[in-house]
Design a protein around this motif. Structure first.
Motif, mmCIF file in Angstrom:
data_model
loop_
_atom_site.group_PDB
_atom_site.id
_atom_site.type_symbol
_atom_site.label_atom_id
_atom_site.label_comp_id
_atom_site.label_asym_id
_atom_site.label_seq_id
_atom_site.Cartn_x
_atom_site.Cartn_y
_atom_site.Cartn_z
ATOM 1 N N GLU A 10 0.830 -1.208 0.000
ATOM 2 C CA GLU A 10 0.000 0.000 0.000
ATOM 3 C C GLU A 10 0.862 1.254 0.000
ATOM 4 O O GLU A 10 0.576 2.223 -0.707
ATOM 5 N N LYS A 11 1.928 1.236 0.792
ATOM 6 C CA LYS A 11 2.843 2.370 0.859
ATOM 7 C C LYS A 11 3.522 2.593 -0.488
ATOM 8 O O LYS A 11 3.640 3.727 -0.958
ATOM 9 N N MET A 12 3.971 1.508 -1.134
ATOM 10 C CA MET A 12 4.639 1.623 -2.421
ATOM 11 C C MET A 12 3.666 2.079 -3.507
ATOM 12 O O MET A 12 4.017 2.880 -4.374
ATOM 13 N N ASP A 13 2.426 1.573 -3.480
ATOM 14 C CA ASP A 13 1.418 1.997 -4.458
ATOM 15 C C ASP A 13 1.158 3.493 -4.352
ATOM 16 O O ASP A 13 1.048 4.199 -5.362
ATOM 17 N N ALA A 14 1.042 3.984 -3.121
ATOM 18 C CA ALA A 14 0.780 5.410 -2.919
ATOM 19 C C ALA A 14 1.959 6.243 -3.403
ATOM 20 O O ALA A 14 1.778 7.298 -4.023
ATOM 21 N N LEU A 15 3.189 5.777 -3.155
ATOM 22 C CA LEU A 15 4.369 6.511 -3.607
ATOM 23 C C LEU A 15 4.469 6.487 -5.127
ATOM 24 O O LEU A 15 4.786 7.507 -5.759
ATOM 25 N N ASN A 16 4.177 5.333 -5.733
ATOM 26 C CA ASN A 16 4.160 5.255 -7.201
ATOM 27 C C ASN A 16 3.162 6.240 -7.794
ATOM 28 O O ASN A 16 3.435 6.889 -8.814
ATOM 29 N N GLN A 17 1.996 6.350 -7.147
ATOM 30 C CA GLN A 17 0.971 7.268 -7.640
ATOM 31 C C GLN A 17 1.450 8.715 -7.549
ATOM 32 O O GLN A 17 1.228 9.518 -8.470
ATOM 33 N N GLN A 18 2.124 9.062 -6.452
ATOM 34 C CA GLN A 18 2.685 10.408 -6.322
ATOM 35 C C GLN A 18 3.693 10.685 -7.442
ATOM 36 O O GLN A 18 3.700 11.770 -8.037
ATOM 37 N N ILE A 19 4.552 9.708 -7.706
ATOM 38 C CA ILE A 19 5.569 9.865 -8.747
ATOM 39 C C ILE A 19 4.906 10.048 -10.113
ATOM 40 O O ILE A 19 5.301 10.925 -10.896
ATOM 41 N N LEU A 20 3.884 9.232 -10.404
ATOM 42 C CA LEU A 20 3.201 9.332 -11.691
ATOM 43 C C LEU A 20 2.510 10.680 -11.854
ATOM 44 O O LEU A 20 2.581 11.303 -12.922
ATOM 45 N N GLU A 21 1.817 11.120 -10.808
ATOM 46 C CA GLU A 21 1.111 12.398 -10.892
ATOM 47 C C GLU A 21 2.089 13.547 -11.104
ATOM 48 O O GLU A 21 1.839 14.456 -11.910
ATOM 49 N N MET A 22 3.197 13.515 -10.379
ATOM 50 C CA MET A 22 4.202 14.558 -10.524
ATOM 51 C C MET A 22 4.816 14.543 -11.916
ATOM 52 O O MET A 22 5.002 15.589 -12.554
ATOM 53 N N ALA A 23 5.139 13.333 -12.389
ATOM 54 C CA ALA A 23 5.795 13.201 -13.688
ATOM 55 C C ALA A 23 4.891 13.623 -14.833
ATOM 56 O O ALA A 23 5.316 14.348 -15.748
ATOM 57 N N THR A 24 3.636 13.190 -14.811
ATOM 58 C CA THR A 24 2.724 13.554 -15.890
ATOM 59 C C THR A 24 2.425 15.049 -15.884
ATOM 60 O O THR A 24 2.356 15.685 -16.936
ATOM 61 N N SER A 25 2.266 15.613 -14.683
ATOM 62 C CA SER A 25 1.999 17.041 -14.582
ATOM 63 C C SER A 25 3.160 17.863 -15.135
ATOM 64 O O SER A 25 2.969 18.803 -15.913
ATOM 65 N N LEU A 26 4.380 17.505 -14.744
ATOM 66 C CA LEU A 26 5.556 18.238 -15.220
ATOM 67 C C LEU A 26 5.787 18.028 -16.703
ATOM 68 O O LEU A 26 6.141 18.972 -17.424
ATOM 69 N N ALA A 27 5.590 16.806 -17.181
ATOM 70 C CA ALA A 27 5.774 16.538 -18.618
ATOM 71 C C ALA A 27 4.806 17.371 -19.454
ATOM 72 O O ALA A 27 5.165 17.883 -20.522
ATOM 73 N N LEU A 28 3.580 17.506 -18.969
ATOM 74 C CA LEU A 28 2.599 18.321 -19.686
ATOM 75 C C LEU A 28 2.973 19.797 -19.666
ATOM 76 O O LEU A 28 2.947 20.479 -20.698
ATOM 77 N N SER A 29 3.337 20.301 -18.488
ATOM 78 C CA SER A 29 3.648 21.723 -18.379
ATOM 79 C C SER A 29 4.941 22.085 -19.102
ATOM 80 O O SER A 29 5.081 23.185 -19.617
ATOM 81 N N GLU A 30 5.900 21.137 -19.147
ATOM 82 C CA GLU A 30 7.182 21.397 -19.799
ATOM 83 C C GLU A 30 7.162 20.990 -21.266
ATOM 84 O O GLU A 30 8.135 21.223 -21.986
ATOM 85 N N GLN A 31 6.055 20.341 -21.683
ATOM 86 C CA GLN A 31 5.963 19.788 -23.041
ATOM 87 C C GLN A 31 7.157 18.862 -23.315
ATOM 88 O O GLN A 31 7.798 18.912 -24.363
ATOM 89 N N ALA A 32 7.403 18.000 -22.344
ATOM 90 C CA ALA A 32 8.542 17.089 -22.409
ATOM 91 C C ALA A 32 8.067 15.675 -22.706
ATOM 92 O O ALA A 32 6.918 15.312 -22.416
#
Length: 321
Positions: free
Chosen positions: A166-188
């Motif tokens: 559960e802890k790892m799933d939640a951390l993975n979700q944080q990483i995914l949300e951060m990565a997708t958000s930044l990739a969209l904003s940076e157009q990366a």
């Protein structure tokens, strides 16, 4: 999705800070965030002996004010674009930085890391490693020559079954949300990597093992099936995250690679010319809220790009206000 609202930029007059300043201005303008800039001066242990007790306090206060004036002058060209504050502290840098995070509820710390031309990887100083281990909010360590915008982002996740799933799933979700958000904003472009291994394969197949080949093969098959099930679940969560972010234009490339994470992730980052690696830095087992995993530390010491390190929700820093 706007991820950051209250950013803390750490200034160090021993390194080039321009890339970090420009990155923070860009993030603040995109996220409508507020920026605070902090510089922490090391304690002057012998100042009382040199100036005497009566003058030492006045000398220190004058020095802090001079540093604050210098910071304000450095930041003046950017004040027309964003709101910002300045903090000048005194003491152990990592301790005062984390105390500021706890006191002001910063949601991101940005800092320039040291780098030696003779080394392939960045040289993370003592303050950097303390922040990676103990800072409760994400820490973004930036190369001195980093560009304002990222061209390629790599998100490292851990989707293998564990006792702390559960802890790892939640951390993975944080990483995914951060990565997708930044990739969209940076157009990366966005890469997502998971490195997997079947635990104990070499030992079980060694000549010293008493296990029959059929039993080993059956156990190996079960392990691989568990990994595949975890992958299917992860891909479903990834698609959900992309849908929630409205990221139709983002097409991440997923890399599921067999091998040790500390070898796979740095090699993939180099192959894909990644500007930023986003990863968790908490060990699976051990004392919660204190130690960074050995694998994470090995990866960090091999990377030649900027790093955004994330702690799981509920992480408690050993530093207190």
């Amino acid at each position: 999705m706007r991820r950051f609202k209250n950013i803390l930029l750490v200034i160090n007059d021993k390194v080039a800070n321009e890339a970090a300043i420009q990155k923070c201005i860009h993030l603040c303008m995109h996220n409508q965030a507020r920026l605070t800039v902090i510089e922490v001066l090391e304690e002057f242990n012998n100042i009382t002996l040199f100036f005497g007790r009566d003058r030492a306090s006045d000398v220190l206060e004058a020095h802090l004010e001079k540093k604050k004036d210098s910071l304000n002058a450095l930041l003046e060209p950017y004040r027309k674009d964003i709101e910002m504050d300045v903090i000048v502290g005194r003491g152990k840098p990592f301790f005062e930085i984390i105390r500021a995070v706890l006191h002001h509820n910063f949601d991101l710390v940005v800092k320039t890391c040291h780098q030696q031309a003779s080394l392939k990887a960045m040289l993370f100083g003592t303050t950097d490693m303390h922040l990676l281990r103990k800072c409760p909010c994400p820490v973004w360590l930036i190369k001195p020559q980093d560009e304002i915008k990222c061209q390629s982002i790599l998100a490292a996740v851990d989707i293998e079954p564990s006792i702390e799933i559960e802890k790892m799933d939640a951390l993975n979700q944080q990483i995914l949300e951060m990565a997708t958000s930044l990739a969209l904003s940076e157009q990366a472009e966005l890469h997502i990597v998971h490195a997997w291994m079947v635990f104990g394969e070499d030992l079980l197949r060694s000549s010293h093992s008493e296990h029959l080949e059929e039993e080993v093969s059956a156990w190996m098959k079960d392990q691989i099936n568990d990994i595949k099930a975890g992958l299917n679940e992860f891909e479903a969560k990834l698609n959900k995250t992309l849908d929630e972010n409205g990221s139709d234009s983002l097409h991440p490339e997923v890399h599921i690679l067999e091998g040790d994470a500390y070898e796979i992730i740095p090699r993939l980052a180099e192959e894909k010319k990644v500007d930023l690696v986003i990863m968790g830095t908490i060990v699976r087992t051990g004392l919660p809220g204190f130690f960074m995993g050995n694998t994470a530390e090995s990866i960090l010491n091999q990377l030649n790009c900027s790093v955004l390190a994330i702690k799981p929700k509920g992480f408690v820093s050993p530093v207190t206000i």
